[in-house]
Design an enzyme around this catalytic site. Sequence first.
Site, mmCIF file in Angstrom:
data_model
loop_
_atom_site.group_PDB
_atom_site.id
_atom_site.type_symbol
_atom_site.label_atom_id
_atom_site.label_comp_id
_atom_site.label_asym_id
_atom_site.label_seq_id
_atom_site.Cartn_x
_atom_site.Cartn_y
_atom_site.Cartn_z
ATOM 1 N N GLY A 61 21.755 73.409 42.718
ATOM 2 C CA GLY A 61 22.047 72.113 42.122
ATOM 3 C C GLY A 61 20.808 71.236 42.098
ATOM 4 O O GLY A 61 19.730 71.626 42.562
ATOM 5 N N GLU A 62 20.946 70.044 41.553
ATOM 6 C CA GLU A 62 19.839 69.092 41.509
ATOM 7 C C GLU A 62 19.747 68.313 42.817
ATOM 8 O O GLU A 62 20.761 67.904 43.375
ATOM 9 C CB GLU A 62 20.030 68.088 40.370
ATOM 10 C CG GLU A 62 19.756 68.636 38.991
ATOM 11 C CD GLU A 62 19.744 67.529 37.948
ATOM 12 O OE1 GLU A 62 19.040 67.681 36.946
ATOM 13 O OE2 GLU A 62 20.440 66.510 38.147
#
EC number: 5.1.3.24
Length: 368
Positions: free
Chosen positions: A227-228
Amino acid sequence: MNKTITALAIIMASFAANASVLPETPVPFKSGTGAIDNDTVYIGLGSAGTAWYKLDTQAKDKKWTALAAFPGGPRDQATSAFIDGNLYVFGGIGKNSEGLTQVFNDVHKYNPKTNSWVKLMSHAPMGMAGHVTFVHNGKAYVTGGVNQNIFNGYFEDLNEAGKDSTAVDKINAYYFDKKAEDYFFNKFLLSFDPSTQQWSYAGESPWYGTAGAAVVNKGDKTWLINGEAKPGLRTDAVFELDFTGNNLKWNKLAPVSSPDGVAGGFAGISNDSLIFAGGAGFKGSRENYQNGKNYAHEGLKKSYSTDIHLWHNGKWDKSGELSQGRAYGVSLPWNNSLLIIGGETAGGKAVTDSVFISVKDNKVTVQN
């Protein structure tokens, strides 16, 4: 209680041994959400707008059937989960009544028996976009996602700038040129009880929140993969949430997709093998960030991973490849394997096909 399943939970239901990949989606499908309830798959939103569709995986003539349109307007990055026979949709990104892009914190419920939607009188204590949702013991759990105030403010500024390219460049530079912790991604774990429609605090990550992570759960364990860490910068981290004994424990596993990580990947379990596949990211962004460049992905091209990784003996092994890189589709448990529906490929192109990934004796089989 009816069988409860999230969009990314693991189901051990018995499907036909010769189950094939599903028919193409009615429209190119990315950035939407989906869930499976017993034998029926549901997908909607994202590039499908307000449309929702279902497909009976046991039908001889498998086909997508249109459902009642979602009443909350088009949404990207919403999540969904089945609880006691009803489909719940959480948040997402869309337009408000003034036409501004914003993060929503609302909840909608779909009743398959009546083919009808209702907006619940319930709001999460924070925005829900880029978040993940899973179900445990009859409750929906939400974690991760962008900060609602920061995200909404960014799009308000862009709207005011209009076609003024100088102002837009300044806004983008200001928005992206910050450290990861300054974006306040959600690291809280929230629980939603459908019987009361109330939200509660359920814990928080000892590390940091992510956006666009892949999530999968089985029994008392849930895994959040990549994910970011901030807009444009991914993480290769893998977090495990362990509910064993009703005492939630957070564990950090070995990283995957190193060093840059990906967002919008796909996760599932097949024959007890944890799978992580695909995703999109910016190669070189992690090095840029570590060298002090906060706008880490500036000038970099988004790449789409074809890698399929398996968690084995305490580490990740690259064990196969997708026929093409893809991200931001829907992951579903199907036939004791991982089903990927839609997504986007290079250039952000939405696709209509599905991919079926199964594992036996640590060997990966990919069916397109």
